[in-house]
Design a protein around this motif. Structure first.
Motif, PDB file in Angstrom:
ATOM      1  N   VAL A   1       2.575 -11.831 -18.935  1.00 16.34           N
ATOM      2  CA  VAL A   1       2.841 -10.872 -17.760  1.00 16.34           C
ATOM      3  C   VAL A   1       4.506 -10.964 -17.776  1.00 16.34           C
ATOM      4  CG1 VAL A   1       2.507 -10.428 -15.366  1.00 16.34           C
ATOM      5  CG2 VAL A   1       0.903 -11.748 -16.768  1.00 16.34           C
ATOM      6  N   VAL A   2       5.360 -11.856 -17.827  1.00 15.38           N
ATOM      7  CA  VAL A   2       6.704 -11.879 -17.504  1.00 15.38           C
ATOM      8  C   VAL A   2       7.286 -10.944 -18.663  1.00 15.38           C
ATOM      9  CG1 VAL A   2       8.731 -13.199 -17.592  1.00 15.38           C
ATOM     10  CG2 VAL A   2       6.735 -13.988 -16.484  1.00 15.38           C
ATOM     11  N   VAL A   3       6.856 -11.275 -20.028  1.00 23.04           N
ATOM     12  CA  VAL A   3       7.539 -10.252 -21.009  1.00 23.04           C
ATOM     13  C   VAL A   3       6.980  -8.699 -20.775  1.00 23.04           C
ATOM     14  CG1 VAL A   3       7.397 -10.012 -23.535  1.00 23.04           C
ATOM     15  CG2 VAL A   3       7.850 -12.175 -22.494  1.00 23.04           C
TER      16      VAL A   3
ATOM     17  N   ALA B   1      11.202 -16.279 -22.118  1.00 24.22           N
ATOM     18  CA  ALA B   1      11.910 -16.095 -20.917  1.00 24.22           C
ATOM     19  C   ALA B   1      13.325 -15.214 -21.432  1.00 24.22           C
ATOM     20  CB  ALA B   1      12.237 -17.163 -20.173  1.00 24.22           C
ATOM     21  N   LEU B   2      13.954 -15.846 -22.348  1.00 24.70           N
ATOM     22  CA  LEU B   2      15.109 -14.942 -22.800  1.00 24.70           C
ATOM     23  C   LEU B   2      14.894 -13.488 -23.382  1.00 24.70           C
ATOM     24  CD1 LEU B   2      16.691 -18.149 -24.856  1.00 24.70           C
ATOM     25  CD2 LEU B   2      17.527 -16.899 -22.551  1.00 24.70           C
ATOM     26  N   LEU B   3      13.637 -13.377 -23.722  1.00 25.28           N
ATOM     27  CA  LEU B   3      13.169 -12.181 -24.196  1.00 25.28           C
ATOM     28  C   LEU B   3      12.961 -11.261 -23.093  1.00 25.28           C
ATOM     29  CD1 LEU B   3      10.563 -11.436 -26.972  1.00 25.28           C
ATOM     30  CD2 LEU B   3      10.794  -9.945 -24.938  1.00 25.28           C
ATOM     31  N   ALA B   4      12.470 -11.754 -22.201  1.00 24.02           N
ATOM     32  CA  ALA B   4      12.137 -11.032 -20.990  1.00 24.02           C
ATOM     33  C   ALA B   4      13.634 -10.615 -20.196  1.00 24.02           C
ATOM     34  CB  ALA B   4      11.296 -11.614 -19.782  1.00 24.02           C
TER      35      ALA B   4
ATOM     36  N   ILE C   1      -0.098 -11.933 -12.516  1.00 27.02           N
ATOM     37  CA  ILE C   1       1.119 -12.302 -12.028  1.00 27.02           C
ATOM     38  C   ILE C   1       1.330 -13.454 -12.845  1.00 27.02           C
ATOM     39  CG2 ILE C   1       2.358 -13.571 -10.359  1.00 27.02           C
ATOM     40  CD1 ILE C   1       0.722 -12.045  -7.996  1.00 27.02           C
ATOM     41  N   GLY C   2       2.719 -13.483 -13.521  1.00 27.75           N
ATOM     42  CA  GLY C   2       3.164 -14.535 -14.268  1.00 27.75           C
ATOM     43  C   GLY C   2       4.573 -15.111 -13.840  1.00 27.75           C
ATOM     44  N   VAL C   3       4.706 -16.259 -13.969  1.00 24.63           N
ATOM     45  CA  VAL C   3       5.890 -17.152 -13.428  1.00 24.63           C
ATOM     46  C   VAL C   3       6.437 -18.132 -14.647  1.00 24.63           C
ATOM     47  CG1 VAL C   3       6.905 -18.571 -11.885  1.00 24.63           C
ATOM     48  CG2 VAL C   3       5.157 -16.964 -11.163  1.00 24.63           C
TER      49      VAL C   3
END
Length: 260
Positions: free
Chosen positions: A217-219, A192-195, A116-118
């Motif tokens: 993880v987010v990406v 974050a903008l990439l995700a 999990i990533g935040v």
């Protein structure tokens, strides 16, 4: 209705922690901060320590058998199968100068593998959560990386540009001319903008595990790919040089650039 703690998933707890960290950070932001400097000359503020204290308190209450690795207070329970990795203020220099693009990073590891990533952006009221096999959400809504496959047409962010220019001048000169649009930046928000699909790729440098594990993880759960410069998956032992990209094709082109 408030959910019963017994019914909360780990991702639910991660969202709660992001809210706690965001509230704590906003309480310090643009206030009068006491600033110290670490041995590597990076600053640490009362806010960094205060936010991490709040997060550790929550984790210890709900997961007493889990390990914790935080930027400010180090590792507790390093032999635990499950570990939480915390960067309380990602971008302390931004934070102490009143710039709103500082973040909060949290990653949950199982047997050393990120699950999990935040990425929380307290001043923007944005929280991205990636969970293995479940995708990435922005404030509860699924997001997706772009479909860009050509570096020459891509929007590329280069983080820590002055360090890259100092240590890899020839690669730096090639990199800044490789994409259609190139921006210099710092910290977690370009990832974050990439995700979210707004940025196509990010080259980053000189990171610690609490800087890159949550981001990975987010990406990746948004459809992108994140590795070190050799193309290897990120772990606690990675060397802090990373490439994030929206597609495998774009990622491969960037690896060629950083290894040229």
């Amino acid at each position: 209705m408030v959910q019963n703690d017994l019914k909360l998933t780990l991702a639910d707890h991660a969202a709660r922690i992001a809210d706690i960290a965001g509230d704590a950070a906003r309480g310090y932001f643009r206030g009068r901060l006491g600033v110290e400097f670490k041995t590597d000359e990076s600053p640490v503020t009362q806010a960094d320590k205060g936010v991490e204290d709040k997060v550790r308190e929550y984790i210890k209450e709900h997961f007493p058998d889990h390990g914790i690795f935080g930027e400010e207070h180090g590792i507790e329970g390093e032999n635990s199968r499950q570990m939480w990795v915390i960067d309380p203020i990602d971008g302390t220099r931004s934070f102490l100068s009143g710039h709103p693009l500082f973040g909060f990073l949290l990653c949950h590891l199982m047997d050393g593998l990120p699950q999990i990533g935040v990425i929380g952006m307290p001043a923007l009221n944005e929280v991205l959560i990636g969970e293995k096999g479940q995708g990435t959400t922005l404030n509860g809504s699924l997001v997706r990386s772009s479909a860009q496959t050509e570096l020459s047409k891509a929007i590329l962010f280069v983080n820590e540009g002055e360090k890259l220019h100092r240590d890899y001048p020839e690669m730096f000169d090639q990199l800044i001319n490789a994409a259609q649009t190139m921006r210099f930046s710092y910290d977690c928000y370009p990832h974050a903008l990439l995700a979210m699909g707004h940025v196509d790729a990010v080259v980053d440098y000189d990171l610690q595990p609490y800087d890159y594990l949550a981001v990975s993880v987010v990406v990746e759960e948004a459809g992108g790919i994140v590795t070190d410069w050799a193309g290897r998956p990120l772990t606690l032992q990675s060397d802090g040089r990373i490439v994030s990209a929206a597609t495998p094709q774009l990622h491969a082109q960037l690896l060629t650039q950083v290894n040229s």
